[in-house]
Motif scaffolding. Structure first.
Motif, PDB file in Angstrom:
ATOM      1  N   ARG A 118      35.886 -13.073 -44.715  1.00  0.00           N
ATOM      2  CA  ARG A 118      36.129 -14.348 -45.372  1.00  0.00           C
ATOM      3  C   ARG A 118      36.046 -15.510 -44.382  1.00  0.00           C
ATOM      4  O   ARG A 118      36.500 -15.403 -43.247  1.00  0.00           O
ATOM      5  N   SER A 142      35.151 -24.796 -43.507  1.00  0.00           N
ATOM      6  CA  SER A 142      34.848 -23.525 -42.831  1.00  0.00           C
ATOM      7  C   SER A 142      35.754 -23.240 -41.647  1.00  0.00           C
ATOM      8  O   SER A 142      35.565 -22.249 -40.939  1.00  0.00           O
ATOM      9  N   GLN A 197      29.975 -13.112 -44.658  1.00  0.00           N
ATOM     10  CA  GLN A 197      30.493 -13.018 -46.028  1.00  0.00           C
ATOM     11  C   GLN A 197      29.928 -11.795 -46.752  1.00  0.00           C
ATOM     12  O   GLN A 197      30.641 -11.122 -47.509  1.00  0.00           O
ATOM     13  N   HIS A 229      26.684 -16.582 -44.081  1.00  0.00           N
ATOM     14  CA  HIS A 229      26.159 -15.691 -45.115  1.00  0.00           C
ATOM     15  C   HIS A 229      26.243 -14.233 -44.685  1.00  0.00           C
ATOM     16  O   HIS A 229      26.620 -13.357 -45.483  1.00  0.00           O
TER      17      HIS A 229
END
Length: 336
Positions: free
Chosen positions: A258, A325, A253, A250
């Motif tokens: 990215r 991820s 981002q 979080h």
């Protein structure tokens, strides 16, 4: 003739409390604060005082109660661990007491002092105490330690080394030549084992590894770790646990980085939230439920007189869950 055997009144005088408080400390520890209990017990140990309870009190001390202590029950890993422990306790005819020491070794020590008087056996989850302190507890009460290997004490650990090797192999195969490990609590045995495995795998591949931290294993501390990395983010990160990894995701981002195009992230635990975030978190799945089940089965066996067959910890298998991820390493260029 002088009586050299210390009495309850001697203990009371030494620690400055009433005799009734000393009595409650040993007979009804739930009615005494942790600080008072520690003071009374220290005085009793100094004097060599041994509490003598009536038969009714002795019977109350063995009434099918087990205890489990955890570092932080808000951590979803411990939800599963305790659930497994509760299932196994019920099957064995025991009730389960839960104590949360909130990542505090002082609070953990106080909780164990209380539980020694009321539980038939204790399961200790991710202790922050020293090995000698854990051996002392185990000498007084049947004890099983989870997520920590302690020689001379029945222990259960997930296979941290094989899980980290699998994650490192994945990252190296994706072209990552350096991995940053985001560390958990400084007193965590598991954290040290995981970082050691990261370093070993990096050295074997001729790659580099670095570490930042320590951090609490929480979403909020993951955000803090992201702030430390945002100016020069690595291409690959392995975090101490999923909640730390999700906080990292979080935070990065929010800064325009990215996942996984710029940074690949791997967590550890496989909590529910790891499947709910975007992108879904690649993680090393630990058998938390099975650890809880087995820990209680083992402690019940100890209560019933079993003797451990080995001085080494029972190692339980883990599994790498590859999700969204993690991806190919980005080309060497600035992201800022």
């Amino acid at each position: 003739m002088t009586n050299d055997i210390p009495t309850i009144y001697d203990v009371a005088r030494l620690c400055g409390v009433s005799a009734s408080t000393v009595s409650r400390t040993f007979a009804r520890p739930d009615k005494v604060s942790a600080a008072t209990s520690a003071k009374v017990r220290a005085a009793a140990e100094e004097l060599g005082y041994a509490a003598r309870f009536p038969a009714a009190v002795q019977r109350r001390a063995a009434t099918k109660l087990l205890a489990i202590t955890v570092a932080d029950f808000s951590n979803p890993f411990y939800n599963q661990l305790v659930w497994g422990a509760q299932i196994a306790s019920g099957h064995a005819g025991y009730e389960l007491i839960l104590a949360d020491f909130h990542e505090s070794s002082a609070r953990e020590k106080a909780e164990h002092e209380r539980l020694l008087d009321v539980a038939d056996g204790i399961v200790i989850g991710s202790s922050r105490l020293s090995d000698p302190a854990l051996r002392k507890i185990a000498a007084k009460k049947p004890t099983v330690v989870v997520s920590r290997e302690v020689r001379g004490v029945a222990s259960l650990v997930p296979d941290n080394a094989s899980g980290i090797r699998a994650a490192m192999s994945l990252l190296h195969g994706l072209g990552h030549t350096a991995v940053t490990y985001v560390a958990g609590p400084e007193a965590s045995w598991a954290d040290a084992a995981r970082y050691r495995a990261v370093c070993d795998a990096s050295a074997a591949a001729g790659h580099s590894a670095q570490r930042i931290g320590p951090f609490l294993p929480t979403f909020e501390d993951g955000l803090g770790a992201a702030r430390q990395l945002v100016d020069r983010p690595p291409t690959a990160i392995i975090a101490h646990n999923d909640m730390l990894a999700i906080g990292l995701m979080h935070g990065l981002q929010a800064a325009g980085i990215r996942i996984p195009e710029d940074v690949s992230i791997v967590g550890i635990d496989d909590v529910l939230a790891s499947r709910l975030v975007t992108p879904k978190l690649t993680t090393i799945a630990l058998p938390a439920l099975q650890l809880g089940l087995q820990a209680v089965r083992n402690v019940v066996a100890l209560v019933r007189g079993a003797v451990p067959k080995s001085d080494s910890a029972l190692v339980m298998p883990v599994q790498l869950k590859v999700r969204e991820s993690t991806g190919p390493a980005r080309r060497a260029q600035s992201l800022r």
